[in-house]
Design a protein around this motif. Structure first.
Motif, PDB file in Angstrom:
ATOM      1  N   GLY A   1       9.392  94.878 -13.220  1.00  0.00           N
ATOM      2  CA  GLY A   1       9.888  95.452 -14.453  1.00  0.00           C
ATOM      3  C   GLY A   1       8.906  96.285 -15.225  1.00  0.00           C
ATOM      4  N   THR A   2       7.621  95.907 -15.215  1.00  0.00           N
ATOM      5  CA  THR A   2       6.628  96.644 -15.994  1.00  0.00           C
ATOM      6  C   THR A   2       5.255  96.481 -15.353  1.00  0.00           C
ATOM      7  OG1 THR A   2       5.799  96.983 -18.254  1.00  0.00           O
ATOM      8  CG2 THR A   2       6.117  94.707 -17.535  1.00  0.00           C
ATOM      9  N   ARG A   3       4.350  97.375 -15.736  1.00  0.00           N
ATOM     10  CA  ARG A   3       3.060  97.503 -15.041  1.00  0.00           C
ATOM     11  C   ARG A   3       2.223  96.232 -15.062  1.00  0.00           C
ATOM     12  NH1 ARG A   3      -0.710  97.928 -12.333  1.00  0.00           N
ATOM     13  NH2 ARG A   3      -1.950  99.743 -11.770  1.00  0.00           N
ATOM     14  N   GLU A   4       2.297  95.480 -16.149  1.00  0.00           N
ATOM     15  CA  GLU A   4       1.427  94.303 -16.243  1.00  0.00           C
ATOM     16  C   GLU A   4       1.948  93.092 -15.475  1.00  0.00           C
ATOM     17  OE1 GLU A   4       3.791  94.111 -20.243  1.00  0.00           O
ATOM     18  OE2 GLU A   4       3.044  95.627 -18.862  1.00  0.00           O
ATOM     19  N   CYS A   5       3.148  93.201 -14.882  1.00  0.00           N
ATOM     20  CA  CYS A   5       3.749  92.079 -14.145  1.00  0.00           C
ATOM     21  C   CYS A   5       3.667  92.347 -12.649  1.00  0.00           C
ATOM     22  CB  CYS A   5       5.195  91.861 -14.581  1.00  0.00           C
ATOM     23  SG  CYS A   5       5.380  91.437 -16.324  1.00  0.00           S
ATOM     24  N   GLN A   6       2.564  91.947 -12.045  1.00  0.00           N
ATOM     25  CA  GLN A   6       2.336  92.178 -10.624  1.00  0.00           C
ATOM     26  C   GLN A   6       3.294  91.329  -9.795  1.00  0.00           C
ATOM     27  OE1 GLN A   6      -0.325  94.245  -9.348  1.00  0.00           O
ATOM     28  NE2 GLN A   6       0.718  94.008  -7.381  1.00  0.00           N
ATOM     29  N   GLY A   7       3.840  91.918  -8.732  1.00  0.00           N
ATOM     30  CA  GLY A   7       4.745  91.203  -7.842  1.00  0.00           C
ATOM     31  C   GLY A   7       4.270  91.254  -6.402  1.00  0.00           C
TER      32      GLY A   7
ATOM     33  N   TYR B   1       4.912  86.627 -13.755  1.00  0.00           N
ATOM     34  CA  TYR B   1       5.687  87.066 -14.917  1.00  0.00           C
ATOM     35  C   TYR B   1       6.546  88.263 -14.535  1.00  0.00           C
ATOM     36  CZ  TYR B   1       2.691  84.130 -17.830  1.00  0.00           C
ATOM     37  OH  TYR B   1       2.017  83.065 -18.386  1.00  0.00           O
ATOM     38  N   ALA B   2       7.610  88.476 -15.313  1.00  0.00           N
ATOM     39  CA  ALA B   2       8.466  89.650 -15.148  1.00  0.00           C
ATOM     40  C   ALA B   2       8.973  90.074 -16.522  1.00  0.00           C
ATOM     41  CB  ALA B   2       9.644  89.349 -14.219  1.00  0.00           C
ATOM     42  N   LEU B   3       9.247  91.371 -16.657  1.00  0.00           N
ATOM     43  CA  LEU B   3       9.775  91.889 -17.916  1.00  0.00           C
ATOM     44  C   LEU B   3      10.797  92.982 -17.604  1.00  0.00           C
ATOM     45  CD1 LEU B   3       9.840  91.987 -20.987  1.00  0.00           C
ATOM     46  CD2 LEU B   3       7.829  93.480 -20.935  1.00  0.00           C
ATOM     47  N   PHE B   4      12.051  92.564 -17.442  1.00  0.00           N
ATOM     48  CA  PHE B   4      13.151  93.495 -17.213  1.00  0.00           C
ATOM     49  C   PHE B   4      13.760  93.810 -18.579  1.00  0.00           C
ATOM     50  CE2 PHE B   4      13.001  90.480 -13.552  1.00  0.00           C
ATOM     51  CZ  PHE B   4      12.449  91.352 -12.628  1.00  0.00           C
ATOM     52  N   SER B   5      13.192  94.784 -19.251  1.00  0.00           N
ATOM     53  CA  SER B   5      13.434  94.988 -20.679  1.00  0.00           C
ATOM     54  C   SER B   5      14.892  95.277 -21.018  1.00  0.00           C
ATOM     55  CB  SER B   5      12.578  96.140 -21.203  1.00  0.00           C
ATOM     56  OG  SER B   5      11.215  95.854 -21.061  1.00  0.00           O
ATOM     57  N   ASP B   6      15.371  94.599 -22.038  1.00  0.00           N
ATOM     58  CA  ASP B   6      16.654  94.926 -22.652  1.00  0.00           C
ATOM     59  C   ASP B   6      16.392  96.079 -23.618  1.00  0.00           C
ATOM     60  OD1 ASP B   6      18.974  95.101 -24.137  1.00  0.00           O
ATOM     61  OD2 ASP B   6      19.237  92.938 -24.336  1.00  0.00           O
ATOM     62  N   PRO B   7      16.975  97.273 -23.382  1.00  0.00           N
ATOM     63  CA  PRO B   7      16.656  98.427 -24.246  1.00  0.00           C
ATOM     64  C   PRO B   7      17.030  98.219 -25.703  1.00  0.00           C
ATOM     65  CG  PRO B   7      18.524  98.905 -22.797  1.00  0.00           C
ATOM     66  CD  PRO B   7      17.919  97.625 -22.320  1.00  0.00           C
ATOM     67  N   ILE B   8      18.011  97.371 -25.984  1.00  0.00           N
ATOM     68  CA  ILE B   8      18.410  97.106 -27.372  1.00  0.00           C
ATOM     69  C   ILE B   8      17.276  96.444 -28.145  1.00  0.00           C
ATOM     70  CG2 ILE B   8      20.016  95.810 -28.837  1.00  0.00           C
ATOM     71  CD1 ILE B   8      22.121  96.153 -26.709  1.00  0.00           C
ATOM     72  N   MET B   9      16.469  95.630 -27.468  1.00  0.00           N
ATOM     73  CA  MET B   9      15.403  94.892 -28.128  1.00  0.00           C
ATOM     74  C   MET B   9      14.139  95.720 -28.332  1.00  0.00           C
ATOM     75  SD  MET B   9      16.852  91.961 -28.582  1.00  0.00           S
ATOM     76  CE  MET B   9      15.481  90.916 -29.025  1.00  0.00           C
ATOM     77  N   ARG B  10      14.103  96.945 -27.799  1.00  0.00           N
ATOM     78  CA  ARG B  10      12.883  97.741 -27.870  1.00  0.00           C
ATOM     79  C   ARG B  10      12.853  98.679 -29.073  1.00  0.00           C
ATOM     80  NH1 ARG B  10      11.359  99.733 -21.841  1.00  0.00           N
ATOM     81  NH2 ARG B  10       9.506 100.349 -23.003  1.00  0.00           N
ATOM     82  N   VAL B  11      13.930  98.716 -29.838  1.00  0.00           N
ATOM     83  CA  VAL B  11      14.012  99.643 -30.965  1.00  0.00           C
ATOM     84  C   VAL B  11      12.901  99.391 -31.978  1.00  0.00           C
ATOM     85  CG1 VAL B  11      15.461 100.460 -32.860  1.00  0.00           C
ATOM     86  CG2 VAL B  11      16.493  99.916 -30.648  1.00  0.00           C
TER      87      VAL B  11
END
Length: 242
Positions: free
Chosen positions: A139-145, A15-25
């Motif tokens: 992208g985020t801690r829970e998405c191990q690469g 999994y990956a999560l390259f967050s769109d900052p607009i969607m985090r509001v």
């Protein structure tokens, strides 16, 4: 023209999560369809990094079909420690080929004695072979690469036959004070934006100073390093600081 200090590697993850900052509001998180320049730079910095140098991501090749999966997450409230319910949209079954290179950080003249191109290039390649010095996240801690060497362009990618695909306005990355490239970015944290276009599965990144849109976020000071590299204690035993 390919830079002499280039490295090539493949990064994979379930999994990956390259967050769109607009969607985090509103507390939700939704991934961009492709990795950002800053996310790939962070991956490479986890593999090998020194303040003497700056990594530049040249290109990424999207190897697997872009797929998403929505998960219900119960994050913790900052104010009272209770749980909330949010929906995060992840990329799944991710595989990317990356080409990058490093250049000296001219904002760090006090580290000029550590500018040994042969040493840093070879350490970086060895660290890629070993899977990196630190844990790799997409992208985020829970998405191990996971990182491994590759030859950029080899193998079959899911979008090799697609002439062109645009992704609209995206975050390119953040310019921190110690990587400032102009008077406008000195002593500040600056966010950069651009309009990525994938051609035959490959996205070619502009250099940070070539991004068309920037916005200053706040004032920021550089972390000082002493004349005798007090902040590098313990590194001499690994032969990385002479």
């Amino acid at each position: 023209m390919q830079h002499p200090n280039f490295v090539e590697f493949q990064v994979t993850g379930e999994y990956a999560l390259f967050s769109d900052p607009i969607m985090r509001v509103g507390g939700e998180k939704c991934s961009y369809q492709v990795p950002t320049y800053e996310a790939l730079k962070g991956i490479l910095s986890s593999v090998y990094w020194k303040p003497t140098l700056i990594w530049y991501i040249d290109a990424v090749r999207i190897m697997n079909q872009i797929q998403t999966e929505v998960k219900g997450i119960r994050p913790i409230h900052y104010q009272d420690g209770k749980n909330d319910l949010s929906y995060y949209t992840y990329l799944k079954n991710c595989r990317y080929q990356v080409r990058a290179h490093f250049e000296w950080n001219e904002n760090r003249p006090e580290l000029a004695q550590d500018r040994n191109e042969y040493k840093h290039h070879n350490i970086a390649k060895r660290m890629i072979e070993k899977g990196g010095r630190r844990d790799i996240f997409l992208g985020t801690r829970e998405c191990q690469g996971y990182v491994e060497p590759c030859v950029f362009g080899e193998g079959t990618g899911a979008y090799d036959a697609l002439p062109e695909l645009g992704f609209g306005l995206m975050v390119h990355g953040i310019t921190y004070a110690d990587e400032a490239y102009s008077p406008e970015t000195q002593g500040k944290m600056t966010v950069r934006f651009w309009h990525p276009v994938m051609k035959r599965g490959i996205i070619t990144f502009p250099r940070p100073e070539d991004c068309p849109l920037t916005k200053s976020l706040r004032e920021m000071e550089m972390k000082p390093f002493g004349e005798h590299l007090e902040n590098f204690s313990g590194l001499r035993e690994f032969g990385e600081v002479e």
